[in-house]
Design an enzyme around this catalytic site. Structure first.
Site, PDB file in Angstrom:
ATOM      1  N   ASP A 137       0.826  -1.207   0.000  1.00  0.00           N
ATOM      2  CA  ASP A 137       0.000   0.000   0.000  1.00  0.00           C
ATOM      3  C   ASP A 137       0.864   1.264   0.000  1.00  0.00           C
ATOM      4  O   ASP A 137       1.726   1.427   0.852  1.00  0.00           O
ATOM      5  CB  ASP A 137      -0.898  -0.027   1.240  1.00  0.00           C
ATOM      6  CG  ASP A 137      -2.177   0.759   1.079  1.00  0.00           C
ATOM      7  OD1 ASP A 137      -2.131   1.849   0.497  1.00  0.00           O
ATOM      8  OD2 ASP A 137      -3.235   0.281   1.550  1.00  0.00           O
ATOM      9  N   THR A 180      -6.839   3.444  -2.418  1.00  0.00           N
ATOM     10  CA  THR A 180      -6.649   2.048  -2.002  1.00  0.00           C
ATOM     11  C   THR A 180      -7.724   1.111  -2.547  1.00  0.00           C
ATOM     12  O   THR A 180      -7.411   0.052  -3.097  1.00  0.00           O
ATOM     13  CB  THR A 180      -6.611   1.960  -0.467  1.00  0.00           C
ATOM     14  OG1 THR A 180      -5.496   2.714   0.008  1.00  0.00           O
ATOM     15  CG2 THR A 180      -6.479   0.518   0.002  1.00  0.00           C
ATOM     16  N   ASN A 211     -12.507   5.085  -2.180  1.00  0.00           N
ATOM     17  CA  ASN A 211     -12.681   4.375  -0.910  1.00  0.00           C
ATOM     18  C   ASN A 211     -14.090   4.617  -0.375  1.00  0.00           C
ATOM     19  O   ASN A 211     -14.775   3.695   0.057  1.00  0.00           O
ATOM     20  CB  ASN A 211     -11.647   4.844   0.108  1.00  0.00           C
ATOM     21  CG  ASN A 211     -10.240   4.446  -0.265  1.00  0.00           C
ATOM     22  OD1 ASN A 211     -10.016   3.456  -0.952  1.00  0.00           O
ATOM     23  ND2 ASN A 211      -9.257   5.224   0.182  1.00  0.00           N
ATOM     24  N   ASP A 232      -9.467  -3.742   5.917  1.00  0.00           N
ATOM     25  CA  ASP A 232     -10.520  -4.632   5.422  1.00  0.00           C
ATOM     26  C   ASP A 232     -10.587  -4.637   3.900  1.00  0.00           C
ATOM     27  O   ASP A 232     -10.659  -5.690   3.266  1.00  0.00           O
ATOM     28  CB  ASP A 232     -11.878  -4.261   6.034  1.00  0.00           C
ATOM     29  CG  ASP A 232     -12.190  -2.779   5.976  1.00  0.00           C
ATOM     30  OD1 ASP A 232     -12.144  -2.197   4.890  1.00  0.00           O
ATOM     31  OD2 ASP A 232     -12.479  -2.200   7.041  1.00  0.00           O
ATOM     32  N   ARG A 233     -10.560  -3.456   3.265  1.00  0.00           N
ATOM     33  CA  ARG A 233     -10.683  -3.397   1.811  1.00  0.00           C
ATOM     34  C   ARG A 233      -9.498  -4.047   1.112  1.00  0.00           C
ATOM     35  O   ARG A 233      -9.628  -4.566  -0.002  1.00  0.00           O
ATOM     36  CB  ARG A 233     -10.869  -1.959   1.336  1.00  0.00           C
ATOM     37  CG  ARG A 233      -9.781  -0.967   1.731  1.00  0.00           C
ATOM     38  CD  ARG A 233     -10.183   0.460   1.368  1.00  0.00           C
ATOM     39  NE  ARG A 233      -9.197   1.488   1.699  1.00  0.00           N
ATOM     40  CZ  ARG A 233      -9.123   2.128   2.855  1.00  0.00           C
ATOM     41  NH1 ARG A 233      -9.993   1.835   3.826  1.00  0.00           N
ATOM     42  NH2 ARG A 233      -8.214   3.061   3.066  1.00  0.00           N
ATOM     43  N   ASP A 253       1.173   2.361   3.968  1.00  0.00           N
ATOM     44  CA  ASP A 253       0.313   3.509   3.675  1.00  0.00           C
ATOM     45  C   ASP A 253       0.125   4.375   4.913  1.00  0.00           C
ATOM     46  O   ASP A 253       0.225   5.607   4.847  1.00  0.00           O
ATOM     47  CB  ASP A 253      -1.039   3.019   3.166  1.00  0.00           C
ATOM     48  CG  ASP A 253      -1.955   4.160   2.743  1.00  0.00           C
ATOM     49  OD1 ASP A 253      -1.651   4.832   1.754  1.00  0.00           O
ATOM     50  OD2 ASP A 253      -2.988   4.368   3.416  1.00  0.00           O
ATOM     51  N   HIS A 301       1.294   8.274   5.131  1.00  0.00           N
ATOM     52  CA  HIS A 301       0.372   9.367   5.442  1.00  0.00           C
ATOM     53  C   HIS A 301       0.836  10.158   6.659  1.00  0.00           C
ATOM     54  O   HIS A 301       0.669  11.379   6.722  1.00  0.00           O
ATOM     55  CB  HIS A 301      -1.029   8.810   5.703  1.00  0.00           C
ATOM     56  CG  HIS A 301      -1.822   8.552   4.460  1.00  0.00           C
ATOM     57  ND1 HIS A 301      -2.222   9.559   3.618  1.00  0.00           N
ATOM     58  CD2 HIS A 301      -2.299   7.402   3.922  1.00  0.00           C
ATOM     59  CE1 HIS A 301      -2.916   9.045   2.605  1.00  0.00           C
ATOM     60  NE2 HIS A 301      -2.964   7.733   2.759  1.00  0.00           N
ATOM     61  N   ASP A 313      -1.036  -0.255  -4.756  1.00  0.00           N
ATOM     62  CA  ASP A 313      -2.390   0.222  -5.074  1.00  0.00           C
ATOM     63  C   ASP A 313      -2.390   1.691  -5.476  1.00  0.00           C
ATOM     64  O   ASP A 313      -3.396   2.204  -5.971  1.00  0.00           O
ATOM     65  CB  ASP A 313      -3.336  -0.003  -3.896  1.00  0.00           C
ATOM     66  CG  ASP A 313      -2.836   0.636  -2.610  1.00  0.00           C
ATOM     67  OD1 ASP A 313      -1.660   1.064  -2.561  1.00  0.00           O
ATOM     68  OD2 ASP A 313      -3.606   0.708  -1.643  1.00  0.00           O
ATOM     69  N   HIS A 337      -2.325  10.901  -1.747  1.00  0.00           N
ATOM     70  CA  HIS A 337      -2.328  10.384  -3.123  1.00  0.00           C
ATOM     71  C   HIS A 337      -3.714  10.555  -3.717  1.00  0.00           C
ATOM     72  O   HIS A 337      -4.635  11.017  -3.060  1.00  0.00           O
ATOM     73  CB  HIS A 337      -1.940   8.903  -3.110  1.00  0.00           C
ATOM     74  CG  HIS A 337      -2.696   8.112  -2.084  1.00  0.00           C
ATOM     75  ND1 HIS A 337      -3.949   7.561  -2.325  1.00  0.00           N
ATOM     76  CD2 HIS A 337      -2.425   7.820  -0.785  1.00  0.00           C
ATOM     77  CE1 HIS A 337      -4.376   6.956  -1.227  1.00  0.00           C
ATOM     78  NE2 HIS A 337      -3.481   7.102  -0.269  1.00  0.00           N
TER      79      HIS A 337
END
Length: 546
Positions: free
Chosen positions: A39, A80, A101, A163-164, A306, A310, A353, A487
């Site tokens: 990620d 993502t 998202n 989760d995603r 990720d 961030h 991603d 992003h």
């Protein structure tokens, strides 16, 4: 005639028993396919940190496999949810429907989450949250196609902190998808979409307190003074953790966890990737993945890269240490695959991603154009203009994800044609500072862009789910905090992602030929000899395959 038959038979036999005993096999598939998504991984993390990597992780994939050096997302937005869906469906949001998202559902009149599902509930946690499934994704994944091809005998397991990141890659027919519930629980969980009770191996892992073992001090893997590939540790471009005055190493998670949502602090550190690796290794044993000749699928997303990006930004010491530690986790994971599945018996691909932009405040400090966009102020200006121009405040329904959604009942009520509102609003928006381009629904539905940002937007534009105006900001201009990276754009810092293949059926080599994220699923499908995902628009990369 007899002579011709003899010639054909001779050629056929030579394929089987000719020089070198070469055997032609149509359906010789690996025992296990492992798809890895890192990620927020920019391609240049490979080149920037290459000399610091060991031989068994990223370098092993590059040296033993195939490196697509010019691999890009061919759509926007680069988030993502869309990223994971595009990797595994072999198409773009235009077709698979995961347009962000979160996005505004103009039929339900509410924001929705890409993996939310009110019809299910969490398994492994008592929370009323975590109601997740892949039902919002409209097309199949390569893992789905493998399940269909093997009459459901080939297993699919999806794993990620997010989760995603677990759910979308595994697809609709997966045997299981597991993600990490932090807060005060520190457990891997799933939903009733997959099962009503956690498998024993998951329960055993959760009971082992493995997550708790990472509530330790995070310091650099090596002497911080040797981390010359990243910026200074103390700077004004990083956020850090609540409870620590500066965003500098070391970080004592045992002391900081209560002020940082408990186990969630692990998610936002390099240790989240180590925990994910631990769980993926447990899944190989627990599900007996790759234990027979029927191809299984394991999708693993390393989400913590990720969170760290961030929080600390592209140029941080924290990002560098996270990737050096991830390299070691990959080596540990590949060694396990060698031992459990067998060298040459599995195939791995690794990509991202999306990428990420350098912190704009940092870019400005070194005289590179960059900036911050006032999203709320912009929305207010848009609504004020429309109200003054059309004498009503009932024409705009929602502004989100750099898109504007019209209120069609209001348009009808006030006899305003959608094309008129699109045209006038687009002209007004384009006059605003920090706005680079504006596209209307009419343009995107009736024109055909073949290059540039217009083509990327069209591939990410879903007629049913997307808005009526799409806004593009200036390069390195974001709507975000002044610390940390983000992003979402169609610019190279967000679109240029690694793509590495290695293992069974993969050539050794590299290319600078441009490849695209939706090419991954068709390429793996071709390797397995299965049907492409049902919405696939990507192409097979023949130079990758033996």
């Amino acid at each position: 005639m007899t002579k011709n038959i003899f010639l054909i038979l001779s050629v056929a036999i030579s394929c089987i028993s000719g020089r070198g005993q070469e055997v032609v096999r149509v359906n010789h598939s690996p025992k296990l396919v492992v798809g890895i998504v890192v990620d927020q991984m920019r391609y240049d993390y490979i080149t920037r940190f290459y000399d610091r990597f060991g031989e068994g992780g990223f370098k092993r994939m590059i040296n033993e496999g195939f490196n697509c050096k010019n691999n890009h997302f061919n759509y926007v937005p680069t988030y993502t949810g869309p990223g994971h869906a595009s990797v595994y469906t072999g198409t773009t949001p235009k077709n698979h429907g995961i347009i962000s998202n979160h996005w505004y559902d103009k039929f339900g009149k509410a924001m929705v989450y890409c993996a939310s599902d009110s019809l299910v509930k969490a398994v492994g946690s008592d929370t009323h949250l975590e109601k997740m499934s892949p039902r919002r994704m409209k097309t199949s994944t390569v893992a789905d196609q493998n399940r269909l091809h093997t009459q459901l005998r080939g297993k699919t397991i999806g794993i990620a902190i997010k989760d995603r990141g677990a759910i979308l890659p595994a697809g609709h027919s997966a045997n299981g998808a597991y993600w990490f519930r932090g807060k005060d629980e520190g457990k891997w969980i799933t939903s009733t979409y997959y099962c009503n009770e956690l498998p024993d191996w998951v329960k055993k892992f959760n009971d082992s307190d493995r997550a708790e073992s990472y509530l330790r001090v995070w310091n650099t893997l090596y002497d911080i003074n040797t981390y010359i590939e990243s910026g200074s540790d103390l700077n004004e471009f990083e956020r850090g953790y609540t409870g620590k005055e500066t965003a500098t190493f070391p970080y004592d998670f045992a002391k900081l966890k209560d002020q940082n949502s408990g186990f969630d602090i692990i998610k936002s550190s390099a240790y989240g990737n180590s925990l994910t690796t631990d769980f993926a290794i447990a899944a190989i044993d627990g599900e007996q993945l790759g234990a027979d000749k029927i191809t299984d699928f394991l999708t693993v997303s390393f989400s913590s890269t990720d969170y760290v990006g961030h929080n600390f930004g592209v140029n941080s010491k924290e990002v560098q240490d996270t990737y050096l530690r991830l390299d070691k986790d990959l080596e540990r994971f590949f060694n396990t695959l060698d031992a459990k599945v067998g060298k040459g018996q599995y195939t791995v691909f690794l990509t991202a991603d999306h990428g990420a932009v350098h912190v704009p405040a940092y870019l400005k400090s070194v005289k590179i154009p960059a900036g911050y966009f006032d999203r709320d102020g912009f929305a207010k200006k848009v609504k004020t203009f429309v109200k003054e121009e059309f004498k009503t405040g009932e024409l705009i329904e929602n502004i989100s994800n750099n898109q504007i959604f019209f209120h069609y009942a209001g348009l009808k009520k006030h006899s305003v044609a959608p094309e008129e509102l699109q045209k006038k609003l687009a002209h007004f928006i384009l006059q605003e500072n920090q706005i680079d381009k504006v596209f209307t629904r009419y343009q995107l539905e009736n024109g055909q862009y073949t290059t540039g940002i217009g083509a990327l937007i069209q591939k990410g534009y879903n007629q049913k789910r997307s808005g009526d105006i799409v806004v593009v900001m200036d390069p390195a201009t974001i709507s975000y905090s002044r610390t940390g990276s983000t992003h979402g754009s169609g610019l190279p810092y967000d679109t240029h992602a690694p793509l590495l293949f290695f293992g069974h059926g993969i050539q050794k080599g590299s290319t600078t030929q441009e490849t695209h994220i939706p090419d991954i699923a068709p390429t793996i499908s071709a390797l397995l000899g299965i049907s492409f995902p049902n919405g696939a628009t990507g192409k097979v990369l023949p130079f990758v395959l033996k």
